[in-house]
Design an enzyme around this catalytic site. Structure first.
Site, PDB file in Angstrom:
ATOM      1  N   ARG A  74       0.856  -1.184   0.000  1.00 20.48           N
ATOM      2  CA  ARG A  74       0.000   0.000   0.000  1.00 20.48           C
ATOM      3  C   ARG A  74       0.893   1.236   0.000  1.00 20.48           C
ATOM      4  NH1 ARG A  74      -2.914   3.125   4.760  1.00 20.48           N
ATOM      5  NH2 ARG A  74      -3.872   4.716   3.447  1.00 20.48           N
ATOM      6  N   HIS A 118      -2.923  10.974   0.820  1.00 20.94           N
ATOM      7  CA  HIS A 118      -2.395  10.731   2.165  1.00 20.94           C
ATOM      8  C   HIS A 118      -1.779  12.029   2.668  1.00 20.94           C
ATOM      9  CE1 HIS A 118      -0.955   7.340   4.990  1.00 20.94           C
ATOM     10  NE2 HIS A 118      -0.789   8.497   5.620  1.00 20.94           N
ATOM     11  N   GLU A 163      -7.661   8.446   6.137  1.00 22.34           N
ATOM     12  CA  GLU A 163      -7.929   9.077   7.433  1.00 22.34           C
ATOM     13  C   GLU A 163      -8.463  10.512   7.309  1.00 22.34           C
ATOM     14  OE1 GLU A 163      -4.501   8.695   9.942  1.00 22.34           O
ATOM     15  OE2 GLU A 163      -4.647   6.522  10.039  1.00 22.34           O
ATOM     16  N   ASN A 292      -7.507   1.619   9.715  1.00 19.72           N
ATOM     17  CA  ASN A 292      -6.234   1.881  10.398  1.00 19.72           C
ATOM     18  C   ASN A 292      -6.493   1.849  11.894  1.00 19.72           C
ATOM     19  OD1 ASN A 292      -5.214   2.310   7.853  1.00 19.72           O
ATOM     20  ND2 ASN A 292      -4.810   4.491   8.124  1.00 19.72           N
ATOM     21  N   TYR A 294      -4.480   1.628  15.804  1.00 16.75           N
ATOM     22  CA  TYR A 294      -3.266   1.644  16.609  1.00 16.75           C
ATOM     23  C   TYR A 294      -3.538   1.413  18.089  1.00 16.75           C
ATOM     24  CZ  TYR A 294      -0.882   3.377  12.490  1.00 16.75           C
ATOM     25  OH  TYR A 294      -0.357   3.485  11.236  1.00 16.75           O
ATOM     26  N   GLU A 351      -3.478  -0.153   8.018  1.00 12.95           N
ATOM     27  CA  GLU A 351      -2.346   0.247   8.858  1.00 12.95           C
ATOM     28  C   GLU A 351      -2.519  -0.361  10.238  1.00 12.95           C
ATOM     29  OE1 GLU A 351      -1.499   4.434   9.246  1.00 12.95           O
ATOM     30  OE2 GLU A 351      -1.869   4.825   7.110  1.00 12.95           O
TER      31      GLU A 351
END
Length: 445
Positions: A74, A118, A163, A292, A294, A351
């Site tokens: 990606r 991005h 995002e 994504n 985290y 991600e």
């Protein structure tokens, strides 16, 4: 962990974070070039040069990916490398770079997943209002069509926007990311226009007889209250509405969540920028949702006069170098919730990764056992969700390389490959070798 052969094991990067060459071959200025050049905005005064010099070292980087057995990569395309001012004819040298890059992936058996945006908006467009201006939707669509036309014979999987929460709220409300504006009304407009641009690009792709897959990537969290008090529970609902549902409801339900519309109406101003047909355009069916993830967030209610009136509460967990708690079970919880509330399309983990204090010690491998543990825990969390019927079809580790970590500069290292920025030497970390062996144990990429 064993996953069927069709599951894509990959890695992810972003153009501004790795390419460098910010003035080469006709590339224009982006909002991140301007932001990084502004004193006090980026740690140590770091900028997007040299980054990882991927613009010049891409062949070696693709060979590195192949050596790790990656089945997917990606990457993102730099808008100002294609249209230096965000409008008008394409810069052929920019197109040539990405065409060669994608051809190199395919020659090595690596499937490209291209992200159109991005965060590197051409600075010229920001000076016209940026994402807070509705005109950016037309500009983005023009840019997307150039790429669909010029790379569509090679790329079959596209992400429109990475995002949009970060683009809009961190860029225009909190001001910690480019363009560094602190204006909540502008942030809400930017969020809407980011989603509208996604929908417009998706429509253009299908109107142009595109036959591939198009999705959007959202950064999502699990919002938890710090206590069972009604105030803390309401605070967690506000976080979920602000960070998750504002985007998910628009994409999947053709609406913005009523509770957040009422809150923003009261504390920010009327949501008067949504025009007839906007939400239907945003909510066209997508082929996949990029996720994504985290860390989860635990919040408590605070009476501080802010728009959202919550504060982050530290969690009893191990933490990364970014200070983020490591809670893999939250990823399972998130995926199950998404499948329940917004299911019907495949999911990709676009991600997932962590920064730790990695250090060179003279060896051929950089030891990073905390990252190995982080990745193992989160990949296992994905598998637990799949065992419950959640349709997850790929996992892209963030990130392939240590890189320019936005406002943190080069001080935070997310890569599974260490980059010595002085020499540009790439040194695999233990996590890269672990990931390679995991992929091989699942029959290859």
């Amino acid at each position: 962990m064993t996953v069927e052969r069709t599951f894509v094991w990959g890695a992810a990067t972003a153009a501004f974070q790795i390419e460098g060459a910010t003035k080469a071959d006709g590339r224009g200025e982006s909002i991140w070039d301007r932001f990084a050049a502004t004193e006090g905005k980026v740690a140590q005064g770091d900028t997007g040069d040299p980054a990882c010099e991927h613009y010049y070292r891409w062949r070696d980087d693709l060979d590195l990916m192949k050596s790790l057995g990656l089945g997917g990569y990606r990457f993102s395309i730099s808008w100002p490398r294609i249209q230096p001012t965000g409008r008008g004819p394409a810069n052929q040298r920019g197109l040539d770079f990405y065409r060669a890059l994608v051809e190199g992936m395919l020659e090595r058996g690596i499937r490209p997943l291209a992200t159109l945006y991005h965060w590197d908006l051409p600075q010229a467009l920001e000076e016209e209002g940026g994402w807070a201006s509705r005109d950016v939707v037309e500009r983005f669509t023009e840019y997307a069509v150039i790429l669909f036309d010029q790379l569509g014979d090679l790329v079959s999987d596209w992400i429109t926007h990475n995002e949009p929460w970060v683009t809009s709220f961190l860029g225009y409300a909190y001001g910690v990311k480019a363009p560094g504006i602190t204006d909540w009304p502008a942030a809400l407009r930017a969020a809407h226009h980011s989603l509208l641009a996604h929908g417009a690009a998706l429509r253009a792709y299908r109107d142009g007889n595109g036959t591939g897959n198009v999705g959007i990537t959202l950064d999502l969290t699990v919002a938890k209250p710090a206590s069972a008090s009604p105030a803390d529970i309401a605070a967690a609902e506000r976080l979920d509405g602000h960070h998750n549902r504002w985007f998910l409801d628009a994409v999947f339900r053709s609406s913005y969540p009523t509770d957040m519309v009422e809150l923003y109406d009261e504390r920010v101003g009327a949501i008067d920028f949504v025009q007839d047909g906007d939400l239907e355009l945003i909510a066209q069916p997508i082929d996949f949702l990029g996720i994504n993830f985290y860390r989860p967030n635990v919040v408590e209610a605070v009476d501080d006069g802010s728009v959202l009136e919550f504060a982050e509460v530290d969690q009893d967990a191990e933490h990364t170098a970014m200070g983020w708690p490591v809670v893999p079970s939250a990823l399972t919880e998130l995926l199950v919730r998404l499948d329940r509330d917004y299911g019907g399309v495949p999911f990709l983990i676009t991600e997932n990764g962590a920064a730790f204090h990695d250090r060179l010690d003279g060896g051929d491998v950089v030891e990073d056992e905390p990252r190995v543990a982080y990745l193992a825990g989160h990949i296992e969390a994905v598998q637990r969700a799949r065992e419950q019927g959640v349709d997850v079809r790929g996992y892209y580790v963030w990130s392939l390389l240590d890189n320019f970590e936005w406002e943190h500069g080069y001080g935070q290292r997310f890569g599974i490959v260490f980059v010595d920025f002085e020499t540009q030497r790439r040194i695999p970390k233990r996590s890269a070798l672990w990931y390679r062996d995991l992929i091989a144990s699942n029959g290859g990429a």
